[in-house]
Every structure is written in C-alpha cells, then in structure tokens.
Design a protein around this motif. Structure first.
Motif, PDB file in Angstrom:
ATOM      1  N   GLY A  41     -16.055   5.397   2.252  1.00 30.96           N
ATOM      2  CA  GLY A  41     -16.630   5.571   3.638  1.00 30.96           C
ATOM      3  C   GLY A  41     -17.362   3.981   4.080  1.00 30.96           C
ATOM      4  N   LYS A  42     -16.926   2.882   3.287  1.00 27.52           N
ATOM      5  CA  LYS A  42     -17.415   1.517   3.568  1.00 27.52           C
ATOM      6  C   LYS A  42     -16.063   0.837   3.850  1.00 27.52           C
ATOM      7  N   ILE A  43     -16.134  -0.294   4.465  1.00 26.68           N
ATOM      8  CA  ILE A  43     -15.090  -1.431   4.677  1.00 26.68           C
ATOM      9  C   ILE A  43     -15.366  -2.244   3.654  1.00 26.68           C
ATOM     10  N   GLU A  44     -14.290  -2.487   2.639  1.00 30.49           N
ATOM     11  CA  GLU A  44     -14.534  -3.328   1.468  1.00 30.49           C
ATOM     12  C   GLU A  44     -14.012  -4.684   1.685  1.00 30.49           C
ATOM     13  N   ASN A  45     -14.479  -5.610   1.180  1.00 35.98           N
ATOM     14  CA  ASN A  45     -14.324  -6.978   1.719  1.00 35.98           C
ATOM     15  C   ASN A  45     -13.549  -7.882   0.564  1.00 35.98           C
ATOM     16  N   PHE A  46     -13.560  -7.294  -0.598  1.00 33.86           N
ATOM     17  CA  PHE A  46     -12.921  -7.805  -1.656  1.00 33.86           C
ATOM     18  C   PHE A  46     -11.796  -6.884  -2.619  1.00 33.86           C
ATOM     19  N   SER A  47     -10.894  -7.622  -3.280  1.00 28.76           N
ATOM     20  CA  SER A  47      -9.799  -6.951  -4.029  1.00 28.76           C
ATOM     21  C   SER A  47     -10.154  -7.692  -5.522  1.00 28.76           C
ATOM     22  N   TYR A  48      -9.604  -6.987  -6.344  1.00 27.55           N
ATOM     23  CA  TYR A  48      -9.910  -7.444  -7.888  1.00 27.55           C
ATOM     24  C   TYR A  48      -8.676  -7.027  -8.791  1.00 27.55           C
ATOM     25  N   PHE A  49      -8.642  -8.012  -9.817  1.00 28.78           N
ATOM     26  CA  PHE A  49      -7.904  -7.598 -10.881  1.00 28.78           C
ATOM     27  C   PHE A  49      -8.505  -7.234 -12.186  1.00 28.78           C
ATOM     28  N   ILE A  50      -8.207  -6.509 -12.947  1.00 30.76           N
ATOM     29  CA  ILE A  50      -8.617  -6.059 -14.254  1.00 30.76           C
ATOM     30  C   ILE A  50      -8.418  -6.921 -15.343  1.00 30.76           C
ATOM     31  N   LEU A  51      -8.939  -7.912 -15.947  1.00 32.89           N
ATOM     32  CA  LEU A  51      -8.730  -8.591 -17.020  1.00 32.89           C
ATOM     33  C   LEU A  51      -9.136  -7.972 -18.349  1.00 32.89           C
ATOM     34  N   GLU A  52     -10.154  -7.296 -18.267  1.00 33.87           N
ATOM     35  CA  GLU A  52     -10.427  -6.224 -19.407  1.00 33.87           C
ATOM     36  C   GLU A  52     -11.290  -5.228 -19.060  1.00 33.87           C
ATOM     37  N   GLY A  53     -10.870  -4.090 -19.646  1.00 33.83           N
ATOM     38  CA  GLY A  53     -11.513  -2.507 -19.209  1.00 33.83           C
ATOM     39  C   GLY A  53     -10.564  -1.689 -18.412  1.00 33.83           C
ATOM     40  N   CYS A  54     -11.204  -0.505 -17.990  1.00 36.78           N
ATOM     41  CA  CYS A  54     -10.399   0.313 -17.112  1.00 36.78           C
ATOM     42  C   CYS A  54     -10.999   0.773 -15.972  1.00 36.78           C
ATOM     43  N   ALA A  55     -10.667   1.356 -15.038  1.00 34.07           N
ATOM     44  CA  ALA A  55     -11.408   1.949 -13.828  1.00 34.07           C
ATOM     45  C   ALA A  55     -10.274   3.331 -13.293  1.00 34.07           C
ATOM     46  N   LYS A  56     -11.053   3.848 -12.577  1.00 34.29           N
ATOM     47  CA  LYS A  56     -10.710   5.035 -11.974  1.00 34.29           C
ATOM     48  C   LYS A  56     -10.653   5.013 -10.327  1.00 34.29           C
ATOM     49  N   ALA A  57     -10.046   5.489  -9.690  1.00 36.90           N
ATOM     50  CA  ALA A  57     -10.056   5.708  -8.231  1.00 36.90           C
ATOM     51  C   ALA A  57     -10.264   7.153  -8.135  1.00 36.90           C
ATOM     52  N   HIS A  58     -11.337   7.462  -7.219  1.00 34.53           N
ATOM     53  CA  HIS A  58     -11.869   8.897  -7.177  1.00 34.53           C
ATOM     54  C   HIS A  58     -12.403   9.174  -5.926  1.00 34.53           C
ATOM     55  N   LEU A  59     -12.501  10.439  -5.155  1.00 34.97           N
ATOM     56  CA  LEU A  59     -13.185  10.758  -4.111  1.00 34.97           C
ATOM     57  C   LEU A  59     -14.081  12.031  -4.225  1.00 34.97           C
ATOM     58  N   ASN A  60     -14.970  12.165  -3.289  1.00 38.45           N
ATOM     59  CA  ASN A  60     -15.880  13.314  -3.635  1.00 38.45           C
ATOM     60  C   ASN A  60     -15.089  14.208  -2.470  1.00 38.45           C
ATOM     61  N   HIS A  61     -14.995  15.283  -2.779  1.00 39.21           N
ATOM     62  CA  HIS A  61     -14.371  16.385  -1.964  1.00 39.21           C
ATOM     63  C   HIS A  61     -14.836  17.881  -2.266  1.00 39.21           C
ATOM     64  N   ASP A  62     -15.912  18.061  -1.144  1.00 38.71           N
ATOM     65  CA  ASP A  62     -16.528  19.519  -1.294  1.00 38.71           C
ATOM     66  C   ASP A  62     -17.500  19.471  -2.361  1.00 38.71           C
ATOM     67  N   GLY A  63     -18.027  18.257  -2.908  1.00 37.78           N
ATOM     68  CA  GLY A  63     -19.130  18.125  -3.907  1.00 37.78           C
ATOM     69  C   GLY A  63     -18.100  17.947  -5.210  1.00 37.78           C
ATOM     70  N   LYS A  64     -16.869  17.935  -5.291  1.00 40.83           N
ATOM     71  CA  LYS A  64     -16.347  17.784  -6.660  1.00 40.83           C
ATOM     72  C   LYS A  64     -15.618  16.486  -6.605  1.00 40.83           C
ATOM     73  N   ASP A  65     -15.694  15.810  -7.789  1.00 40.93           N
ATOM     74  CA  ASP A  65     -15.214  14.598  -7.806  1.00 40.93           C
ATOM     75  C   ASP A  65     -13.631  14.513  -8.310  1.00 40.93           C
ATOM     76  N   ILE A  66     -12.848  14.027  -7.368  1.00 38.66           N
ATOM     77  CA  ILE A  66     -11.220  14.069  -7.899  1.00 38.66           C
ATOM     78  C   ILE A  66     -10.724  12.764  -8.199  1.00 38.66           C
ATOM     79  N   ASN A  67      -9.991  12.569  -9.402  1.00 38.08           N
ATOM     80  CA  ASN A  67      -9.579  11.312  -9.713  1.00 38.08           C
ATOM     81  C   ASN A  67      -8.219  11.295  -9.446  1.00 38.08           C
ATOM     82  N   PHE A  68      -7.796  10.095  -8.738  1.00 36.06           N
ATOM     83  CA  PHE A  68      -6.278  10.178  -8.478  1.00 36.06           C
ATOM     84  C   PHE A  68      -5.499   8.855  -8.924  1.00 36.06           C
ATOM     85  N   TRP A  69      -6.235   8.090  -9.646  1.00 37.01           N
ATOM     86  CA  TRP A  69      -5.541   6.826 -10.140  1.00 37.01           C
ATOM     87  C   TRP A  69      -6.373   6.182 -11.385  1.00 37.01           C
ATOM     88  N   PHE A  70      -5.710   5.581 -12.326  1.00 35.28           N
ATOM     89  CA  PHE A  70      -6.476   4.946 -13.310  1.00 35.28           C
ATOM     90  C   PHE A  70      -5.911   3.577 -13.425  1.00 35.28           C
TER      91      PHE A  70
END
Length: 187
Positions: A41-70
């Motif tokens: 819901g926000k305009i994001e002004n930065f892009s990133y590369f992961i050097l160390e670690g991991c992340a997930k892309a997710h969204l809230n849909h009807d109160g449920k956290d849905i993951n769609f990318w690692f």
C-alpha cells in the motif's frame, strides 16, 4: 555471503566503470529477522539485493498472510508497481533471517538507466528474469500438484527447510500446514 560486485555481474557482464557507478549510488544495510523492508500500500523508493539472509514477499488478504515469493542471496528485491509505475505496491517484503542488503534508490537507478545503456540493459535483464520466474510459478499453480511444487522447491533450494518455517512454505505452496505435513510424510 555473496559480494555485491559478483551480484552486479550476474546474467550480464558489467564493465568495472558501470559497477563502480552503481556501487557509488548504493549502501549496505543490515536488517533484523522479520523486518518489513517493502510495505503493502506504499510507494517504495528503494530496490535491494540480498547479500546475506533470506526474505519473503507476502500480502494480507482477508486477514490471512499469503506468501508468494522467497528471496535468497543474490536475489533482487523491489516492488514492481512502485519501481515501474510509481504506484503503491500490493506486497510486503520481509526478512526471514537477519540479513545484509545492498540498497539503491529507484530515482538513482532511473538516472543511471538514462545515462548508461549498459546499466539499463543489466536492469532490464534482471527484471525479465524475475518476470520469467513469476510466469513459471503461475503456470505451475495451474498445472502441477502441491507435491510436485514442493519437490521442485526443495530441488531449487535444498536448504529451505532449515531457513524458512513450514507455515511460510505451506502458504507459498497454497496449502495448509496439515497438507504440507502429509506431503512431507511421503519422504
């Protein structure tokens, strides 16, 4: 840990001059586990590369956290809608481990695209690769069983079970944790 110089050379060789130009515009940032980097819901002004670690892309849909990318070391993190359309993103991107990221402003990237064809082509290639991954994931959801998707996930990322919770993996596969337990019991 993978070095930023190596990441910048992936998929297309960049000259040392272009790498130095990119490096001069970015910074290293540390993030804690479960820290949201990109906000739905926000305009994001930065892009990133992961050097160390991991992340997930997710969204809230009807109160449920849905993951769609690692994302793992070497992956590019950004909000498509913010970066390309300058509109609020539909996703959150959060760390799943303590992470070291390389951060660059989308405005700086846009200036570099206009002044350096090599960097523009490099970024286009990165975006195309992410689009192909997204298209494959969509097709897999339409044509493959959850068991097949789980097996492929393990083949691509054998370390995933040690880094990401079963709840996040089940959400990514579009199944319940009970269904994931059934699938895992077959192995």
């Amino acid at each position: 840990m993978i070095g930023i110089e190596k990441i910048l050379q992936l998929n297309q060789q960049l000259s040392n001059e272009s790498i130095e130009l990119l490096l001069s515009k970015g910074t290293m940032v540390e993030k804690t586990k479960n820290e949201t980097i990109i906000h739905q819901g926000k305009i994001e002004n930065f892009s990133y590369f992961i050097l160390e670690g991991c992340a997930k892309a997710h969204l809230n849909h009807d109160g449920k956290d849905i993951n769609f990318w690692f994302g793992f070391e070497g992956d590019f993190l950004f909000s498509y809608n913010s970066k390309i359309s300058k509109q609020p993103g539909y996703e959150n991107i959060s760390t799943l481990e303590k992470s070291l990221l390389w951060k660059i402003s989308n405005d700086d990237l846009e200036i570099l695209y206009k002044t350096n064809l090599e960097i523009a082509n490099w970024s286009r290639k990165l975006t195309e690769i992410e689009l192909i991954k997204t298209e494959k994931r969509l097709l897999d959801f339409q044509t493959k069983s959850a068991t097949s998707r789980y097996e492929e996930l393990l083949q691509r990322h054998p370390e995933i079970l040690h880094r990401i919770s079963l709840g996040n993996i089940a959400s990514y596969l579009g199944i319940s944790q009970v269904s994931l337990s059934r699938i895992r019991s077959q192995y």
